[in-house]
Design an enzyme around this catalytic site. Structure first.
Site, PDB file in Angstrom:
ATOM      1  CB  SER A 104       5.292  -4.747  -3.118  1.00  0.00           C
ATOM      2  OG  SER A 104       4.618  -3.816  -2.284  1.00  0.00           O
ATOM      3  CB  SER A 148      -9.235  -3.116   4.582  1.00  0.00           C
ATOM      4  OG  SER A 148      -8.934  -4.052   5.601  1.00  0.00           O
ATOM      5  CE1 TYR A 208      -5.147  -0.041   5.976  1.00  0.00           C
ATOM      6  CE2 TYR A 208      -6.475  -1.693   7.117  1.00  0.00           C
ATOM      7  CZ  TYR A 208      -5.790  -1.271   5.985  1.00  0.00           C
ATOM      8  OH  TYR A 208      -5.748  -2.083   4.882  1.00  0.00           O
ATOM      9  CE  LYS A 214      -7.102   0.783   3.206  1.00  0.00           C
ATOM     10  NZ  LYS A 214      -6.783   0.949   1.756  1.00  0.00           N
ATOM     11  CB  THR A 232       0.933  -7.660   0.990  1.00  0.00           C
ATOM     12  OG1 THR A 232       0.251  -7.156   2.157  1.00  0.00           O
ATOM     13  CG2 THR A 232      -0.097  -8.220   0.010  1.00  0.00           C
TER      14      THR A 232
END
Length: 278
Positions: free
Chosen positions: A16, A141, A154, A158, A189
């Protein structure tokens, strides 16, 4: 469209979002693709929706199964005899305040978003260096360039991926293998819907920034163009998100004030998932 004829790309998180778009664009450019993820039916769907399903190979695995990665790398190489490009795209995000977040959430996100791409890269690196050419693409990101609220795990993962990639790039410079770090902002997304809550449960809801984000197909084209141009790092973002990495580098105090103001103005409450029944 970038000419990918004769090349093979291995894409994780290919079922995806950005991963799916990267596969479709790569195959449309004449390349062969290895699609990895855990949802076999979705990987098969993506392959069928490309312009040449016969140039796609489904290689499902759990990115956290580090012991299996040497075998996965060997199977990937066996598809066409050579892997030219590895795209470390698989990952999960977070939507919770640090004070509320169970440590297991940190362990899971760091494992998936940092340790897994490092492990897969290390497994394939001897093959790439042995060939004397190749490309590593690390999907980080904007949150890997600056800390943003509700994403402490996160951001940590990252940021770590950027550091690993920068150091690796310096070590293998001149050996034919290039490293591109991609720092997307909001892209349309399932990243927010699949993000983890404070207790490790799946959020199950998207948010306006993601729903109004950049089309993943546009992101894929930008990434493949950056590879063709030999770029080492790109930010794919709009508006305020595009300014975040710039501020972090040029005026960090202003950025710190900005994100602190976001929290003071109720950002965490605004990001709380709404009751699906209402």
């Amino acid at each position: 469209m970038v000419d990918q004829g004769g090349k093979t790309a291995w894409v994780t998180g290919a079922s995806s979002g950005i991963g799916e778009a990267l596969v479709k664009a790569f195959v449309a450019g004449g390349g062969s693709a290895i699609l990895s993820g855990r949802r076999v039916s979705e990987l098969e769907r993506v392959a069928k929706e490309t312009q040449a399903p016969e140039r796609c190979h489904i290689l499902p695995f759990d990115t956290e199964d580090f012991a299996a990665l040497a075998s996965m790398a060997a199977q990937a190489v066996a598809f066409t005899g050579k892997v030219d490009i590895l795209v470390n795209n698989a990952g999960i995000s977070q939507r919770s305040l640090a004070i509320d977040t169970d440590f297991s959430v940190y362990e899971r996100i760091v494992s998936v978003d940092l340790m897994a791409p490092i492990a897969l890269t290390q497994a394939l690196l001897p093959h790439l260096l042995g060939n004397g050419d190749g490309q590593l693409i690390m999907i980080s990101s904007v949150a890997g360039k600056a800390g943003v609220p509700l994403r402490t795990a996160y951001c940590a993962a990252k940021h770590g991926l950027v550091g690993y990639s920068d150091a690796l790039r310096s070590e293998i410079a001149g050996q034919g293998v290039k490293v591109l770090v991609v720092a997307p902002g909001s892209v349309r997304t399932n990243v927010s819907r699949n993000a983890l809550n404070a207790d490790g449960s799946v959020r199950g809801a998207s948010d306006a920034a993601i729903d109004n984000g950049i089309d993943p197909n546009e992101v894929a084209q930008i990434i493949w163009t950056a590879v063709a141009e030999g770029k080492r790092e790109i930010v794919i973002a709009e508006g305020m998100e595009a300014n975040i990495p710039v501020l972090r580098a040029q005026n960090p105090e202003q950025l710190f004030d900005m994100v602190e103001a976001m929290v003071a103005n109720g950002y965490a409450q605004k990001m709380a998932p709404k009751d699906s029944s209402g």
